[in-house]
Design an enzyme around this catalytic site. Structure first.
Site, PDB file in Angstrom:
ATOM      1  N   LYS A 195     103.537  -0.880 196.547  1.00 36.16           N
ATOM      2  CA  LYS A 195     102.827  -0.010 195.682  1.00 36.16           C
ATOM      3  C   LYS A 195     102.019   0.967 195.251  1.00 36.16           C
ATOM      4  CE  LYS A 195      98.765   2.004 197.114  1.00 36.16           C
ATOM      5  NZ  LYS A 195      98.503   3.037 195.938  1.00 36.16           N
ATOM      6  N   GLU A 229     106.628   6.376 208.199  1.00 35.68           N
ATOM      7  CA  GLU A 229     107.663   7.747 207.297  1.00 35.68           C
ATOM      8  C   GLU A 229     105.956   8.493 207.287  1.00 35.68           C
ATOM      9  OE1 GLU A 229     110.358   5.798 204.858  1.00 35.68           O
ATOM     10  OE2 GLU A 229     111.758   7.488 205.583  1.00 35.68           O
TER      11      GLU A 229
HETATM   12  P1  NAP Z   1      98.217   8.741 201.328  1.00 34.70           P
HETATM   13  O1  NAP Z   1      97.640   9.390 200.762  1.00 34.70           O
HETATM   14  O2  NAP Z   1      98.452   8.413 202.881  1.00 34.70           O
HETATM   15  O3  NAP Z   1      99.296   8.223 200.537  1.00 34.70           O
HETATM   16  C1  NAP Z   1      99.844   7.428 200.355  1.00 34.70           C
HETATM   17  C2  NAP Z   1     100.111   5.629 199.892  1.00 34.70           C
HETATM   18  O4  NAP Z   1      99.287   4.949 200.832  1.00 34.70           O
HETATM   19  C3  NAP Z   1      99.430   5.794 198.951  1.00 34.70           C
HETATM   20  O5  NAP Z   1      99.646   4.718 197.882  1.00 34.70           O
HETATM   21  C4  NAP Z   1      98.089   5.491 198.744  1.00 34.70           C
HETATM   22  O6  NAP Z   1      97.264   4.833 197.607  1.00 34.70           O
HETATM   23  C5  NAP Z   1      98.086   4.592 199.948  1.00 34.70           C
HETATM   24  N1  NAP Z   1      96.774   4.746 200.643  1.00 34.70           N
HETATM   25  C6  NAP Z   1      95.826   5.900 201.198  1.00 34.70           C
HETATM   26  N2  NAP Z   1      94.741   5.150 202.004  1.00 34.70           N
HETATM   27  C7  NAP Z   1      95.162   3.637 202.388  1.00 34.70           C
HETATM   28  C8  NAP Z   1      94.719   2.824 203.284  1.00 34.70           C
HETATM   29  N3  NAP Z   1      93.367   2.899 204.094  1.00 34.70           N
HETATM   30  N4  NAP Z   1      95.252   1.902 203.283  1.00 34.70           N
HETATM   31  C9  NAP Z   1      96.527   1.884 202.656  1.00 34.70           C
HETATM   32  N5  NAP Z   1      97.686   2.183 201.738  1.00 34.70           N
HETATM   33  C10 NAP Z   1      97.066   3.561 201.009  1.00 34.70           C
HETATM   34  O7  NAP Z   1      99.705  10.095 201.672  1.00 34.70           O
HETATM   35  P2  NAP Z   1      99.514  11.180 199.751  1.00 34.70           P
HETATM   36  O8  NAP Z   1      98.176  12.385 200.104  1.00 34.70           O
HETATM   37  O9  NAP Z   1      99.656   9.948 198.776  1.00 34.70           O
HETATM   38  O10 NAP Z   1     101.433  11.573 200.218  1.00 34.70           O
HETATM   39  C11 NAP Z   1     101.210  12.574 201.833  1.00 34.70           C
HETATM   40  C12 NAP Z   1     102.129  12.723 202.448  1.00 34.70           C
HETATM   41  O11 NAP Z   1     103.019  11.229 202.631  1.00 34.70           O
HETATM   42  C13 NAP Z   1     102.205  13.837 203.321  1.00 34.70           C
HETATM   43  O12 NAP Z   1     101.389  13.477 204.677  1.00 34.70           O
HETATM   44  C14 NAP Z   1     103.766  14.405 203.594  1.00 34.70           C
HETATM   45  O13 NAP Z   1     104.106  14.478 204.346  1.00 34.70           O
HETATM   46  C15 NAP Z   1     103.728  12.246 203.335  1.00 34.70           C
HETATM   47  N6  NAP Z   1     105.753  11.829 203.322  1.00 34.70           N
HETATM   48  C16 NAP Z   1     106.030  11.210 204.476  1.00 34.70           C
HETATM   49  C17 NAP Z   1     107.566  11.493 204.242  1.00 34.70           C
HETATM   50  C18 NAP Z   1     108.501  10.651 204.962  1.00 34.70           C
HETATM   51  O14 NAP Z   1     109.923  10.441 204.774  1.00 34.70           O
HETATM   52  N7  NAP Z   1     108.245  10.720 206.160  1.00 34.70           N
HETATM   53  C19 NAP Z   1     108.218  11.300 202.420  1.00 34.70           C
HETATM   54  C20 NAP Z   1     107.149  11.594 201.446  1.00 34.70           C
HETATM   55  C21 NAP Z   1     105.660  11.676 202.166  1.00 34.70           C
HETATM   56  P3  NAP Z   1      96.331   5.853 196.883  1.00 34.70           P
HETATM   57  O15 NAP Z   1      97.675   6.786 196.207  1.00 34.70           O
HETATM   58  O16 NAP Z   1      95.966   4.695 195.828  1.00 34.70           O
HETATM   59  O17 NAP Z   1      95.435   6.440 197.082  1.00 34.70           O
END
Ligand code: NAP
Length: 465
Positions: free
Chosen positions: A199, A274
């Site tokens: 997804k 991650e």
């Molecule tokens: P996010 O809001 O956590 O979303 C990540 C993914 O999870 C998206 O596909 C999102 O779908 C989905 N999601 C949202 N709510 C969910 C739920 N309740 N249950 C299951 N899946 C759900 O994060 P983001 O804003 O896209 O990305 C930024 C974050 O990612 C930052 O915190 C960044 O540090 C972290 N990140 C970490 C790494 C690493 O390797 N450590 C790398 C890159 C990014 P939708 O888009 O449909 O909401």
């Protein structure tokens, strides 16, 4: 900020790709959501909708999981030799390489990132990661174990372990480097022989869907990779709860990671996470400015600060504190802010209106809590632009220092001695990465092990192999 010609830069290949409604991949079929629902995709440089994708519900997830389960249990995938899986991954990497320009452009349009970053970082790292993982398909080894069974002294046994694919993996990725994270997730799972339901983030679904076309073209059997677009709270949670999903692999925010961890705990299902970062950079007084300035600038402002390991907290030894802030300010003024598809752009717009508001609210909170705004702030008008921002005299209790902003915002604070710098660097719940700038090798070797971070760069930041 002129954005009107962003779409006019699109290649013929991307115009064709975007000329039809994009669908999800389930098995070998491209399908809409069972409900018929769709959701918009916006151009971050203008805020205008330029595509729609299906908005999946539970029934669509269930169909994708069923396709992945079938492919795992009964399809040709299971009987392929490891070398065949390797060859398919190589072929996919080759196809991505053939389409590199279009993919970089599509990523830059969808996410807002500078196309030079997409073509110089995202796409090559995607290709290399798939090739690297391809090699593992033929190098998955078990072990033999000498046994000592105390209650059967005369008996002999032969014991060994076999590493098997876990089954159907649910993969959930964020929007900051969508193509690359697709590869990070798919490469290992496919090399191991798993099947996948992936997804992408709702903000950036397009390169994953284009990748799906290339996956079929490469010859992966139907159902080995399934791609579902739709809201995380529905699609992601269903994946985590689905009884036929054997493992979840998630990259995204700490908040959602915690939630998924709880669900997988209830389901007794493995999950790899991650998550977020708030990575510190420590600059000692002997650091060379010509290394430190580009290191700090690319550490926080590359990809508009939307990097999990971004060097967002800068600690500078006092003699260099004001000179470095002045030099960083000068350097920031040379960074070109503009639409992602403009090849001159270094800092593109943020991914969404929501992310722009979050970042601007953080900047305002930093100023309200007493930080000094050296440069930066949100840009009025169309598009989700935030200028590279430096907040000096930041204190540890401030939200801008404690919480992940995930935007082009650097906090800066002084320190006097190394112990203080290490204490400041470690004073955060996230320990993703860090960097140290110094010419003193002895000091570097003493500091690095004391920093609680997974990666510590020296005299650079955000360098990925
Ligand atoms: P996010 O809001 O956590 O979303 C990540 C993914 O999870 C998206 O596909 C999102 O779908 C989905 N999601 C949202 N709510 C969910 C739920 N309740 N249950 C299951 N899946 C759900 O994060 P983001 O804003 O896209 O990305 C930024 C974050 O990612 C930052 O915190 C960044 O540090 C972290 N990140 C970490 C790494 C690493 O390797 N450590 C790398 C890159 C990014 P939708 O888009 O449909 O909401």
């Amino acid at each position: 900020m002129t954005t009107s010609n962003n779409l006019s830069r699109l290649s013929g290949g991307n115009l064709r790709f975007l000329s039809v409604p994009r669908l999800m991949l389930i098995g070998d079929r491209w399908v809409g959501a069972a409900s018929g629902d769709t959701m918009p995709v916006f151009d971050p440089s203008s805020g205008r909708e330029f595509a729609r994708v299906p908005s999946a519900g539970v029934a669509d997830v269930d169909a994708a999981v069923a396709a992945a389960k079938r492919a795992f249990e009964t399809g040709p995938w299971r009987s392929l030799q490891p070398a065949d899986r390797e060859r398919l991954l190589w072929r996919l990497a080759d196809l991505i390489e053939c389409n590199a320009g279009d993919l970089a452009q599509l990523e830059a349009l969808d996410n807002g990132k500078a196309v030079t970053v997409a073509s110089g970082v995202d796409v090559p790292l995607t290709i290399r990661h798939l090739r690297y993982m391809a090699g593992f398909a033929t190098k998955i080894h078990g072990r033999t174990i000498a046994t000592s069974v105390p209650y059967m002294p005369g008996a002999e046994f032969f014991s060994y372990t076999v590493r098997e694919p876990i089954g159907v993996v649910g993969q959930i990725i964020p929007w900051n480097m969508p193509l690359m994270f697709s590869a990070w997730k798919l490469g290992a799972a496919l090399a191991a022989g798993c099947t996948v339901v992936l997804k992408p983030a709702s903000n950036t679904p397009l390169t994953a869907l284009r990748l799906g076309e290339l996956i079929l073209e490469a010859g992966f059997p139907p159902g080995v990779v399934n791609l579902i677009t739709g809201p995380g709270g529905v699609v992601g949670e269903r994946l985590a709860r689905h009884p036929d999903i054997d493992k979840i692999a998630f990259t995204g925010s700490t908040e959602v990671g915690r939630k998924l961890g709880r669900i997988c705990g209830d389901e007794i299902k493995p999950i790899s996470l991650e998550l977020g970062g708030k990575s510190p950079s420590i600059v000692l007084a002997d650091a060379r400015m010509e290394q430190t300035i580009p290191g700090v600038i690319s550490g926080i402002f590359a990809n508009s600060g939307q990097v999990c390991a971004a060097g967002s907290r800068l600690y500078v030894q006092r003699p260099l504190y004001e000179p470095l802030i002045a030099a960083l300010n000068d350097a920031v003024q040379t960074l070109k802010l503009g639409p992602g598809l403009d090849p001159e752009t270094f800092v593109g717009p943020l991914v969404s209106a929501e992310q722009k508001k979050i970042v601007c609210d953080y900047i305002a909170s930093g100023v309200a809590e007493g930080a000094r705004l050296v440069t930066g702030g949100g840009v009025d008008g169309e598009g989700y632009y935030v200028k590279p921002t430096i907040l000096a005299d930041a204190k540890q209790h401030m939200r801008v220092v404690r919480e992940e902003i995930f935007g082009p915002v650097l906090t800066v604070a002084p320190f006097d001695d190394v112990d203080e710098a290490i204490a400041l660097a470690n004073d955060n719940e996230m320990g993703l990465a860090a960097s140290v700038y110094s010419q003193d090798v002895s000091k570097i070797h003493r500091i690095v092990p004391r920093i609680r971070a997974g990666t510590v760069w020296v005299n650079c930041h955000n360098v990925y192999d």
